[in-house]
Write a protein that holds these residues in place. Structure first.
Motif, PDB file in Angstrom:
ATOM      1  N   LEU A 113       0.855  -1.183   0.000  1.00 27.14           N
ATOM      2  CA  LEU A 113       0.000   0.000   0.000  1.00 27.14           C
ATOM      3  C   LEU A 113       0.895   1.238   0.000  1.00 27.14           C
ATOM      4  CD1 LEU A 113      -3.041   0.647   0.124  1.00 27.14           C
ATOM      5  CD2 LEU A 113      -2.784   0.855   2.591  1.00 27.14           C
ATOM      6  N   PRO A 114       0.716   2.145  -0.964  1.00 27.89           N
ATOM      7  CA  PRO A 114       1.576   3.328  -1.002  1.00 27.89           C
ATOM      8  C   PRO A 114       1.289   4.260   0.173  1.00 27.89           C
ATOM      9  CG  PRO A 114      -0.128   3.472  -2.680  1.00 27.89           C
ATOM     10  CD  PRO A 114      -0.253   2.120  -2.061  1.00 27.89           C
ATOM     11  N   ALA A 115       2.301   5.007   0.562  1.00 30.97           N
ATOM     12  CA  ALA A 115       2.174   5.939   1.685  1.00 30.97           C
ATOM     13  C   ALA A 115       1.054   6.948   1.453  1.00 30.97           C
ATOM     14  CB  ALA A 115       3.496   6.665   1.911  1.00 30.97           C
ATOM     15  N   THR A 116       0.803   7.306   0.197  1.00 33.53           N
ATOM     16  CA  THR A 116      -0.261   8.267  -0.121  1.00 33.53           C
ATOM     17  C   THR A 116      -1.641   7.740   0.245  1.00 33.53           C
ATOM     18  OG1 THR A 116      -0.315   7.396  -2.372  1.00 33.53           O
ATOM     19  CG2 THR A 116       0.979   9.402  -1.993  1.00 33.53           C
ATOM     20  N   HIS A 117      -1.772   6.429   0.399  1.00 38.67           N
ATOM     21  CA  HIS A 117      -3.083   5.846   0.680  1.00 38.67           C
ATOM     22  C   HIS A 117      -3.218   5.278   2.093  1.00 38.67           C
ATOM     23  CE1 HIS A 117      -3.300   6.240  -3.643  1.00 38.67           C
ATOM     24  NE2 HIS A 117      -4.599   6.045  -3.554  1.00 38.67           N
ATOM     25  N   LEU A 127     -12.423  -2.037   2.974  1.00 35.93           N
ATOM     26  CA  LEU A 127     -11.343  -2.622   2.185  1.00 35.93           C
ATOM     27  C   LEU A 127     -10.410  -1.498   1.757  1.00 35.93           C
ATOM     28  CD1 LEU A 127     -10.093  -5.056   0.554  1.00 35.93           C
ATOM     29  CD2 LEU A 127     -11.560  -4.344  -1.337  1.00 35.93           C
ATOM     30  N   LEU A 128      -9.133  -1.683   1.966  1.00 29.93           N
ATOM     31  CA  LEU A 128      -8.094  -0.780   1.468  1.00 29.93           C
ATOM     32  C   LEU A 128      -6.918  -1.672   1.118  1.00 29.93           C
ATOM     33  CD1 LEU A 128      -7.063   2.057   0.854  1.00 29.93           C
ATOM     34  CD2 LEU A 128      -6.336   2.240   3.239  1.00 29.93           C
ATOM     35  N   ALA A 129      -6.710  -1.874  -0.177  1.00 29.51           N
ATOM     36  CA  ALA A 129      -5.706  -2.840  -0.621  1.00 29.51           C
ATOM     37  C   ALA A 129      -5.096  -2.401  -1.943  1.00 29.51           C
ATOM     38  CB  ALA A 129      -6.351  -4.211  -0.789  1.00 29.51           C
ATOM     39  N   ALA A 130      -3.851  -2.765  -2.152  1.00 23.54           N
ATOM     40  CA  ALA A 130      -3.152  -2.496  -3.408  1.00 23.54           C
ATOM     41  C   ALA A 130      -2.938  -3.815  -4.139  1.00 23.54           C
ATOM     42  CB  ALA A 130      -1.823  -1.811  -3.136  1.00 23.54           C
ATOM     43  N   ARG A 131      -3.064  -3.770  -5.458  1.00 23.96           N
ATOM     44  CA  ARG A 131      -2.884  -4.943  -6.312  1.00 23.96           C
ATOM     45  C   ARG A 131      -2.068  -4.548  -7.534  1.00 23.96           C
ATOM     46  NH1 ARG A 131      -4.528  -6.772  -2.435  1.00 23.96           N
ATOM     47  NH2 ARG A 131      -6.283  -8.129  -2.018  1.00 23.96           N
ATOM     48  N   PHE A 132      -1.238  -5.476  -8.009  1.00 25.37           N
ATOM     49  CA  PHE A 132      -0.520  -5.269  -9.260  1.00 25.37           C
ATOM     50  C   PHE A 132      -1.491  -5.481 -10.415  1.00 25.37           C
ATOM     51  CE2 PHE A 132       3.182  -6.103  -6.587  1.00 25.37           C
ATOM     52  CZ  PHE A 132       4.079  -5.150  -7.068  1.00 25.37           C
ATOM     53  N   ARG A 137       2.567  -1.830 -12.907  1.00 26.55           N
ATOM     54  CA  ARG A 137       1.544  -0.862 -12.482  1.00 26.55           C
ATOM     55  C   ARG A 137       0.745  -1.418 -11.316  1.00 26.55           C
ATOM     56  NH1 ARG A 137       0.590   3.419 -16.254  1.00 26.55           N
ATOM     57  NH2 ARG A 137      -0.603   4.349 -14.577  1.00 26.55           N
ATOM     58  N   VAL A 138       0.413  -0.530 -10.394  1.00 25.72           N
ATOM     59  CA  VAL A 138      -0.311  -0.877  -9.169  1.00 25.72           C
ATOM     60  C   VAL A 138      -1.593  -0.050  -9.103  1.00 25.72           C
ATOM     61  CG1 VAL A 138      -0.201  -0.785  -6.631  1.00 25.72           C
ATOM     62  CG2 VAL A 138       1.817  -1.473  -7.950  1.00 25.72           C
ATOM     63  N   ALA A 139      -2.628  -0.651  -8.555  1.00 23.60           N
ATOM     64  CA  ALA A 139      -3.879   0.060  -8.291  1.00 23.60           C
ATOM     65  C   ALA A 139      -4.251  -0.124  -6.829  1.00 23.60           C
ATOM     66  CB  ALA A 139      -4.997  -0.476  -9.182  1.00 23.60           C
ATOM     67  N   VAL A 140      -4.939   0.872  -6.281  1.00 27.85           N
ATOM     68  CA  VAL A 140      -5.414   0.817  -4.907  1.00 27.85           C
ATOM     69  C   VAL A 140      -6.938   0.811  -4.931  1.00 27.85           C
ATOM     70  CG1 VAL A 140      -5.488   1.994  -2.671  1.00 27.85           C
ATOM     71  CG2 VAL A 140      -3.384   2.023  -4.032  1.00 27.85           C
ATOM     72  N   VAL A 141      -7.516  -0.153  -4.236  1.00 24.62           N
ATOM     73  CA  VAL A 141      -8.971  -0.259  -4.131  1.00 24.62           C
ATOM     74  C   VAL A 141      -9.361   0.109  -2.706  1.00 24.62           C
ATOM     75  CG1 VAL A 141     -10.943  -1.815  -4.304  1.00 24.62           C
ATOM     76  CG2 VAL A 141      -9.027  -2.069  -5.871  1.00 24.62           C
ATOM     77  N   LEU A 161      -1.961   3.882  -9.831  1.00 22.85           N
ATOM     78  CA  LEU A 161      -0.761   4.662  -9.557  1.00 22.85           C
ATOM     79  C   LEU A 161      -0.034   4.993 -10.854  1.00 22.85           C
ATOM     80  CD1 LEU A 161       0.748   2.829  -6.448  1.00 22.85           C
ATOM     81  CD2 LEU A 161      -0.955   4.649  -6.516  1.00 22.85           C
ATOM     82  N   THR A 162       0.671   6.108 -10.846  1.00 21.70           N
ATOM     83  CA  THR A 162       1.505   6.473 -11.988  1.00 21.70           C
ATOM     84  C   THR A 162       2.635   5.440 -12.117  1.00 21.70           C
ATOM     85  OG1 THR A 162       2.987   7.816 -10.649  1.00 21.70           O
ATOM     86  CG2 THR A 162       1.072   8.948 -11.644  1.00 21.70           C
ATOM     87  N   PRO A 163       3.290   5.395 -13.263  1.00 22.49           N
ATOM     88  CA  PRO A 163       4.438   4.480 -13.377  1.00 22.49           C
ATOM     89  C   PRO A 163       5.501   4.751 -12.308  1.00 22.49           C
ATOM     90  CG  PRO A 163       3.791   5.241 -15.552  1.00 22.49           C
ATOM     91  CD  PRO A 163       2.993   6.044 -14.545  1.00 22.49           C
ATOM     92  N   GLU A 164       5.745   6.019 -12.003  1.00 18.65           N
ATOM     93  CA  GLU A 164       6.754   6.368 -11.005  1.00 18.65           C
ATOM     94  C   GLU A 164       6.335   5.906  -9.605  1.00 18.65           C
ATOM     95  OE1 GLU A 164       6.726   8.745 -14.572  1.00 18.65           O
ATOM     96  OE2 GLU A 164       5.180   8.694 -13.039  1.00 18.65           O
TER      97      GLU A 164
END
Length: 171
Positions: A113-117, A127-132, A137-141, A161-164
């Protein structure tokens, strides 16, 4: 984390339909549309607005579609958001639908999970989860309930998420 089989997902989807057809339509609209890389602002409005309040932007479309500008503040480190919100408290159902939609799209690999989330976890988060989405590329749900314009509202959101930012959380 909740894991749903196809049969269980069907049963979950059927329960809200019997109790609240509008809620079921909103949950279904998220599941059928928000994970599509081809969703545009026009199709988001056509497919989500009839069922729920929505927020959508895509600053770097995967396809040849034109970028869809943000109408609301962009979460740092993201280039796409698809969110629906509707009146009432259906947070657990929202989490089950989101997990089922991710599984149906083959999006199963957990990511950090990125720090921004991390601070996005509201008291009503279900639910708060990150998935590839793919290896790069990663998405946060994020699902849950929060105060809305008519009392409690349920929300389902996916942010890419952005590529960076994806590279940063993948380290």
């Amino acid at each position: 984390m909740v894991r749903l089989s196809a049969l269980a997902l069907g049963l979950v989807a059927a329960l809200p339909a019997a109790a609240n057809p509008m809620r079921a339509a909103a949950l279904d609209a998220f599941a059928r549309n928000c994970l599509s890389p081809h969703l545009t602002a026009t199709t988001a409005t056509a497919n989500l607005a009839p069922h729920a309040r929505h927020d959508f932007y895509d600053l770097r479309p995967f396809s040849a579609d034109a970028p869809s500008p943000a109408r609301t503040p962009v979460t740092p480190g993201t280039d796409r958001r698809c969110e629906i919100a509707f009146d009432g408290d259906a947070g657990p159902q929202a989490a089950e639908v989101a997990v089922g939609a991710l599984a149906a799209e083959g999006i199963r690999t957990e990511a950090p999970l990125p720090a921004t989330h991390v601070t996005a976890a509201l008291p009503g988060t279900t639910l708060l989860a990150a998935r590839f989405l793919n290896p790069n590329r990663v998405a946060v749900v994020h699902t849950g309930t929060r105060p809305g314009p008519n009392g409690p509202e349920t929300f389902l959101s996916v942010e890419r998420l952005t590529p960076e930012a994806s590279a940063e959380v993948s380290r």
